[in-house]
Enzyme design. Structure first.
Site, short mmCIF file in Angstrom:
data_model
loop_
_atom_site.label_atom_id
_atom_site.label_comp_id
_atom_site.label_asym_id
_atom_site.label_seq_id
_atom_site.Cartn_x
_atom_site.Cartn_y
_atom_site.Cartn_z
N LYS A 1 31.22 45.71 38.83
CA LYS A 1 31.58 45.41 40.21
C LYS A 1 30.66 44.32 40.75
CE LYS A 1 32.42 47.85 44.62
NZ LYS A 1 32.29 49.13 45.34
N SER B 1 36.47 50.61 47.61
CA SER B 1 36.20 49.20 47.45
C SER B 1 36.10 48.72 45.99
CB SER B 1 34.89 48.84 48.16
OG SER B 1 33.81 49.50 47.54
N SER C 1 34.32 54.92 47.27
CA SER C 1 34.70 53.64 46.68
C SER C 1 34.88 53.61 45.17
CB SER C 1 33.70 52.56 47.09
OG SER C 1 33.99 52.10 48.39
#
Ligand SMILES: [Mg+2]
Ligand SMILES: [Zn+2]
Lengths: 482, 98, 491
Positions: free
Chosen positions: C82, C157, C181
């Site tokens: 990420k 996210s 997330s």
């Protein structure tokens, strides 16, 4: 002026003597280093970096609070103080807020013959910011530069209650604070180099019941400027009140060159720092054993030492005071005293000749080439009559430049006291012949004339004559003249 | 809906946050904040007397750094990436010292 | 070689193939890079592909190791990271314009550990700006799409990390979870995602959103792979004060099937309310039935403050975020814009143009809640409610061993569906936020499909009991016998 009550409180920041910064492993010795060389992701606040508290910084902050007789709070909690400034790379300073390391302490010092006690409101730990550079180094026009080497250096902030009532008293209190942090080895307390910084809150009021408007004074870079700035600020406030004008709660900067304080922020709204517990730093529970261990390191503090020197060695207060102002000076004294047990004489030499030599060389006692033992030896030689005091002064000077022993210098230069009576008799005769008036004066009862004659002999022998022997010969000679 | 946060307050908050908004944006953000804040009213139903706050999740004493230096070798990288440098200094618009 | 061949592979399978030389490591890496090249333009899971360095890394690994000795645990396994986790030399944009040109000069602790374990960083994945969002639509670089339906969101996210694993652009990835997330996008993409206990994995090098909530965790195509990655990244770290002084997780601690059958599973009533879409609820209940059939005991439990956790979260996280994001000021790194000549204008224009709308909204909200006069009303209150939420869980775990709940009340929604009403978006996290507020570990795994869209179930455990969670997840995975996803959207 006398109709006004002055109230002063101090806020003192000291750089802690750690090897590394407060929340990272970068070195703290930024003095003279190229900009942005002592930095890492943590002290630069790079995305993703996290702080870890330096154990030694924690210990030194606790030690400071303990030495100032504070109550130590059981948990260490750090807060964020949020504001934007280019020297603050995270956009917040890690500091402490409602839970400082120590609270409710006190500091004592002697002022005008009284023992004063000023309450310490709080002692807390925080990180320093970087440094802004405004000129030089080819900075583009209209720009400033930022150097983060100082960013993250551990500080301890000491806040007094507004218990001080004159600029003189405030200065004395600050001197004592400086001495305490030096004594316990947490900071070198050097105002000129910025390792000790002092802000002050000043207010004046016509009545002791009601506090006046508080004005914060900043940017004072020496003890002298603290005194001058406070003096100026008190006068300014009194003057305004006398004119019937009112005062603003504001921050004012001391302008050293012009000798005035200037309003810094005007009437803009107060900053809102939005303090909240730093979620990156877990609270630390302080164990009793840990606190005891730290406290055990507290050595004798200046005030106690002064009293001891006065009692044990019968030093006058003034002299004892000068000695303890600087821990290393007092240490030197006590070290030399072990080998030359005449405190008054030693103290005189320390405070005159030794300090003079140090000042001329622009160094402090820790950098001196003369050891306490060497000084003691020199004084022993005077004591035994091997050299005169006058000679000794020159010898000490040389010791300071060469680091050689007194005895070595004396023998190398062939200087030692002329104790040979035959040789001295010759000189005495000459002096007596050249100064009939003085001889007559002495004979008519003027004791002073004898000192003059001894002085003349010393002068002729370039100070190498043994003054005791000269006196004996002179007295004999003068007796025969009668 | 009851407005708890005034436009003036949002202006102050924007200033504190170093964000600048047009009047329209200010109005929008103020409406957004008011809408969220109105949901927070719900918390007033709880009796929070004597409840201690949880600002950290902690499972023990945190680690402390030893007071021993470690040099970060990549420091010049930061200067290379900085928006504006002069020698080794980070350049910013002229600062009039506070 | 086509990645279709690997669709049911676990890390163990890759290692078997590599060892038997059915495929070389460079070929394996090429296969994934090829896959990314072909489908990512549609999916947009990646913000940066580390092509050259990944191949070089593969060469180095091959030259350095011989196959007769035991391979490092993640030897040669490509992993996507990420874009809020720092990898030295690669961009770390956090999905934000303000860090568009920023490359991290250091590795996060988890990256160091992955590299040590032999993993190959294949790229950085898309995300909601600074992890603020539940759909990856808040990325400054455009949304990630759901591999099961390109018109739908991947969740967020960590949408890029979940979508890339679901579409087999990469077998494993790392995400971060502040209020859900990892779990919500894992659920939306039909993969396994673990949010570890707060403090179980070092946050050093994870760009902070809300420090007291953020955790890094693995996303994988099977519980076993998830376990293997977790094993590598967990454990204390001297560089993170909030990292627990706990030993790393070990697969050996996972209970046996026999032990799992003895677990008592709590079903919190608050998580099975009318707010949950019917299709989602049905699939969760099927899984519960499956457990009951396998003699696991289930009991209904109560978590009375669930309803307040969301509000408390939207106080606490913006407060921390408003401070954490103050460092993006245009001074030292990232985006700087000067409108006028003075410092103030540099701050204002850099930040105003650098941040997107949702980020600004939360900065304003957080600054407000911390500002003078409101601290007690909001921040402090939020923190107190957090205590109550924690207590709820502490009490419930006296009655049962694990909790089983839905991950999200809804199926993956359409792009743009919830962007108009940000509060609707906030509500999608109601089932993932409470455990995050309490610092508890929780896992999301696929439990079936509704209208061809994956549905996730959540297992929440007591602190540091990831082995129970992973044990139950593996037990269920085996019995649900769902194959890992391989959505075929691109012909
Ligand atoms: Mg301070
Ligand atoms: Zn550093």
């Amino acid at each position: 002026m006398d109709n006004y009550y002055v109230t002063i409180g101090l806020e003192v920041h000291c750089q802690l003597l750690t090897t590394t910064k407060m929340f990272c492993r970068c070195k703290t010795d930024y003095f003279g280093k190229a900009p942005n060389t002592l930095v890492c992701p943590v002290c630069l606040g790079l995305p993703g970096s996290l702080p870890v508290l330096n154990e030694q910084a924690l210990r030194l902050a606790i030690l400071t609070a303990q030495a100032l007789n504070c109550r130590i709070l059981p948990r260490v909690v750090f807060h964020r103080k949020n504001y934007f400034y280019p020297d603050l790379p995270k956009g917040y300073q890690i500091s402490q807020y409602d839970l400082p390391i120590g609270v409710e302490g006190k500091i004592e010092f002697d002022f005008k013959g009284n023992r004063e006690a000023v309450r310490i409101k709080r002692v807390h730990a925080e990180e320093d910011a970087g440094k802004l550079v405004h000129e030089g180094l080819n900075l583009p026009f209209g720009c400033s530069g930022v150097d983060f080497n100082r960013c993250g250096i551990p500080l301890v902030e000491i806040v007094t209650e507004p218990d001080l009532h004159s600029p003189e008293e405030a200065r004395e209190c600050l001197v004592m604070l400086r001495n305490v942090v030096r004594y316990i080895g947490v900071s070198d307390g050097n105002m000129e180099e910025g390792s000790l910084r002092c802000d002050a809150n000043v207010s004046v009021s016509p009545s002791p019941e009601k506090m006046g408007t508080k004005v914060e004074v900043k940017n004072m870079n020496s003890f002298r400027s603290v005194f001058r700035a406070l003096r100026y600020e008190v006068d300014r406030q009194v003057e305004l009140l006398e004119k019937g004008e009112s005062l603003y709660q504001e921050t004012r900067h001391w302008d050293e060159a012009r000798g005035i304080t200037l309003s810094a922020r005007g009437k803009e709204e107060a900053e809102d720092y939005r303090y909240f517990p730093d979620p990156d730093l877990l609270p630390i529970t302080l164990e009793d054993s840990f606190l005891k261990e730290i406290k055990a390191a507290i050595s004798e503090l200046p005030l106690t030492r002064k009293e001891r020197l006065m009692i044990e060695h019968e030093l006058p207060e003034n002299e004892a005071n000068i000695l303890v102002q600087d821990k290393t000076l007092a240490d030197f004294f006590e070290e030399a005293l072990k080998e030359f047990n005449q405190p008054r004489l030693l103290c005189n030499w320390m405070l005159t000749e030794v300090l003079k030599n140090l000042n001329e060389a622009g160094i402090d006692i820790t950098e001196s080439k003369v050891s306490p033992q060497q000084l003691a030896e020199l004084l022993r030689m005077i004591d035994k009559g091997e050299i005169s005091g006058t000679i000794a002064k020159g010898v000490l000077e040389e010791m300071f430049t060469t680091g050689l022993d007194a005895r070595e210098i004396v023998s190398k230069k062939g200087i030692s006291l002329i104790s040979n009576e035959k040789e001295l008799e010759k000189v005495v005769l000459e002096v007596v012949e050249k100064n009939p008036q003085s001889v007559a004066d002495y004979l008519s009862g003027k004791e002073k004339a004898l000192h003059f004659l001894i002085g003349q002999v010393m002068k002729e022998t370039k100070g190498q004559a043994n003054p005791e022997i000269v006196k004996d010969i002179l007295l004999k000679k003068l007796a025969s003249e009668e | 809906m009851e407005r708890k946060v005034s436009l003036a307050e949002i202006k102050t908050i924007a200033k504190l946050s170093k964000l600048s908004f047009s009047e329209q944006e200010l109005a929008n953000f103020s409406e957004d904040v008011n809408s969220v804040i109105s949901h927070f009213e719900k918390l007033n139903r709880l009796d929070l007397q004597g409840v201690s706050p949880t600002s950290h999740i902690s499972w023990g004493q945190p680690p402390l750094n030893p007071d021993e230096a470690v040099v970060w070798e990549n420091r010049d990288w930061v200067l290379e990436q900085a928006p504006e440098v002069c020698g080794r200094l980070i350049v910013v618009p002229k600062i009039v010292e506070k | 070689m086509k990645v279709e061949l690997f669709k049911d592979f676990t890390i163990a399978d890759y290692h078997k193939w590599l060892r038997e030389e059915k495929i070389s490591l460079p070929e394996l890496i090429e296969a994934f890079l090829e896959r990314i090249k072909s489908i990512d333009p549609d999916l947009h899971a990646f913000l940066e592909i580390n092509q050259q360095a990944a191949l070089t890394e593969a060469d180095i690994l091959v030259k350095g190791d011989s196959f007769d000795k035991e391979l490092a645990p993640l030897w040669g396994i490509p992993i996507a990271i990420k874009d809020n986790i720092c990898v030295q030399g690669l961009p770390t944009t956090c999905g934000s314009r303000i860090l568009r040109n920023y490359r991290s000069p250091y590795n996060a602790t988890v990256i160091e550990r992955l590299k040590e374990a032999g993993a190959i960083i294949i790229g950085k994945t898309n995300m909601d700006e600074f992890a603020m969002g539940s759909s990856t639509e808040n990325s400054a670089f455009g949304p990630t799409r759901n591999p099961f339906d390109l018109e739908r969101v991947a969740g967020g996210s960590s949408g890029g990390s979940a979508a890339s694993v679901a579409a087999l652009e990469v077998p494993i990835s790392l995400g971060s979870d502040t209020g859900g997330s990892i779990r919500q996008p894992a659920s939306f993409c039909g993969v396994v995602g673990l949010r570890p206990t707060y403090g179980r994995v070092s946050r050093y090098g994870l760009v902070s959103f809300a420090s007291s909530l953020d955790q890094i965790g693995p996303i994988a195509r099977s519980v076993d792979d998830c376990t293997r990655v977790f094993e590598i990244i967990s454990g204390k770290d001297e560089q993170d004060s909030t990292c627990a002084p706990y030993p790393p997780f070990s697969r050996n601690d996972i209970p046996t099937e026999e032990e799992i059958r003895k677990l008592k599973i709590g079903l919190p009533r608050e998580y099975f309310s009318g707010e949950v879409e019917k299709g989602v609820l049905e699939l969760i209940e099927q899984s519960i039935d499956l457990l009951r059939k396998n003699n696991l005991e289930t009991i209904e439990v109560r978590l009375p403050h669930t309803d307040y956790a969301l509000e408390a979260y939207y106080i606490v996280s913006p407060c921390e975020a408003s401070s954490n994001l103050a460092r993006y000021d245009g001074v030292l790194y990232g985006f700087r814009e000067k409108e006028g000549e003075d410092l103030e204008s540099m701050y204002l224009s850099s930040r105003t143009r650098g941040f997107g709308e949702e980020v600004k909204r939360r900065i304003i909200l957080g600054t407000y809640c911390l500002s003078s006069g409101y601290y007690d009303e909001y921040y402090l209150k939020g923190m107190k409610v957090r205590t109550l939420v924690r207590h709820d869980f502490e009490q419930v775990f006296e009655e049962c061993d694990l909790l089983l709940t839905p991950v999200s009340p809804c199926l993956p929604f359409n792009l743009g569906e919830k962007t108009k009403d940000f509060y609707q978006m906030y509500l999608t996290d109601i089932f993932t936020i409470p455990s995050a507020m309490a610092g508890l570990p929780a896992l999301s795994m696929n439990c079936g499909y509704c209208d061809h869209l994956p549905v996730g179930l959540q297992i929440i455990g007591p602190p540091f009991r990831e082995e129970l969670i992973l044990g139950l997840a593996g037990f269920l995975e085996k019995r649900l016998s769902l194959t890992p996803p391989f959505p075929n959207f691109h012909q």
